[in-house]
Design a protein around this motif. Structure first.
Motif, short mmCIF file in Angstrom:
data_model
loop_
_atom_site.label_atom_id
_atom_site.label_comp_id
_atom_site.label_asym_id
_atom_site.label_seq_id
_atom_site.Cartn_x
_atom_site.Cartn_y
_atom_site.Cartn_z
N THR A 55 0.81 -1.22 0.00
CA THR A 55 0.00 0.00 0.00
C THR A 55 0.85 1.27 0.00
O THR A 55 0.32 2.35 -0.18
N GLY A 56 2.14 1.14 0.20
CA GLY A 56 3.01 2.31 0.20
C GLY A 56 4.27 2.04 0.98
O GLY A 56 4.57 0.90 1.33
N GLY A 57 5.00 3.08 1.26
CA GLY A 57 6.23 2.94 2.02
C GLY A 57 7.11 4.15 1.84
O GLY A 57 6.71 5.16 1.27
N GLY A 58 8.32 4.09 2.34
CA GLY A 58 9.23 5.22 2.23
C GLY A 58 10.68 4.80 2.22
O GLY A 58 11.05 3.79 2.83
N THR A 255 -0.62 5.94 -8.22
CA THR A 255 0.00 5.38 -9.42
C THR A 255 0.94 4.22 -9.10
O THR A 255 1.30 3.45 -10.00
N LYS A 256 1.35 4.08 -7.83
CA LYS A 256 2.31 3.06 -7.40
C LYS A 256 3.70 3.28 -8.01
O LYS A 256 4.55 2.38 -7.97
N VAL A 257 3.96 4.45 -8.54
CA VAL A 257 5.28 4.75 -9.11
C VAL A 257 6.19 5.29 -8.02
O VAL A 257 5.80 6.18 -7.25
N PHE A 258 7.39 4.74 -7.93
CA PHE A 258 8.38 5.21 -6.97
C PHE A 258 9.20 6.35 -7.56
O PHE A 258 9.61 6.30 -8.72
N SER A 259 9.45 7.37 -6.76
CA SER A 259 10.32 8.46 -7.21
C SER A 259 10.95 9.11 -5.99
O SER A 259 10.48 8.95 -4.87
N TYR A 260 12.02 9.85 -6.22
CA TYR A 260 12.70 10.54 -5.14
C TYR A 260 12.13 11.93 -4.95
O TYR A 260 11.65 12.57 -5.89
#
Length: 262
Positions: A55-58, A255-260
């Motif tokens: 569901t997410g994270g960091g 979107t479930k896209v990871f970015s910095y």
């Protein structure tokens, strides 16, 4: 790409609705940290599909205390989703790589990058699983909280004495959490309890938009006599430590896209 390995494949983002967090501490050599971050973004996004349970994270960079380089938090709604997700991540990556229609040379280059990423990921890493179920009273988020920007995060770790968890929780709710809310300097606070793996009974997380906000909070709340409530709180604690992380990226919950972060 059938040779892609099913490993600890963890994606990232932030969500307050998560109940279970899988935390991985990675020890990457400093000279390789930029390469690791680029590869983490690349292979994290290659592992995403609609079937995934995450569901997410960091992604957090270590700043002070501790002896690791990055902390990766992955959030799930429940324990079963956490168990089911790695196989789904592996299947998604294989499907996404196949859809790229790479020639043999490009496949070999991608495999080489992946093997380099895995080697950095697993070297001297450690994991623990924590849960936040029932800890809503120990949480707050500012209305203008924006996870697209970097953050300073103070992680406080506690082991409590037998039978003193209620005193500890009340101390957080009526003490530091109340002060954080009223200060205007913090933008969020969370708490978690140990569930599986090596880890302390409790962790709390204080989130600030900047180092200057963190410093302003510390300056405003430094020193002063202990109240009876303070004494009761600290009497519930067997051991305590703090560390500081910087939030540097995550997954967009839609979107479930990871970015910095910026």
């Amino acid at each position: 790409m059938k040779n892609f390995i099913t490993v600890l494949f963890l994606t990232v983002g932030i969500t307050v609705s998560a109940q279970v967090a899988n935390i991985t501490y990675v020890s990457v050599e400093r000279e390789n940290s930029e390469t690791f971050l680029k590869l983490h973004e690349k292979f994290t996004n290659l592992s995403i599909s609609e079937d995934r349970k995450i569901t997410g994270g960091g992604m957090f960079a270590h700043a002070f205390a501790g002896d690791y380089t990055f902390a990766i938090y992955d959030f799930y709604a429940n324990e079963q989703d956490l168990v089911n997700d790695p196989a789904l991540a592996d299947a998604a990556m294989q499907a996404n790589v196949e859809a790229m229609n790479l020639d043999d040379a490009a496949k070999d280059a991608l495999m080489s990058e992946y093997q380099n990423y895995v080697a950095m990921y697993v070297h001297n890493h450690s994991d623990q699983i924590r849960q936040s179920r029932g800890l809503e009273d120990m949480t707050f988020e500012a209305e203008d909280l924006d996870w697209s920007t970097k953050k300073v995060v103070v992680v406080s770790t506690y082991d409590t004495k037998w039978g003193k968890n209620r005193d500890f929780a009340d101390g957080i709710i009526n003490g530091s959490l109340k002060t954080l809310k009223e200060s205007g300097h913090a933008v969020a606070a969370y708490a978690s309890r140990h569930f599986y793996g090596s880890g302390a009974d409790w962790q709390t997380y204080q989130v600030y938009n900047s180092w200057s906000d963190f410093a302003a909070y510390e300056e405003a709340n430094l020193g002063g006599p202990m109240t009876e409530d303070d004494k009761k709180f600290w009497a519930a604690i067997d051991s305590h430590s703090d560390e500081i992380l910087t939030y540097i990226g995550g997954m967009d919950p839609e979107t479930k896209v990871f970015s910095y972060s910026k």
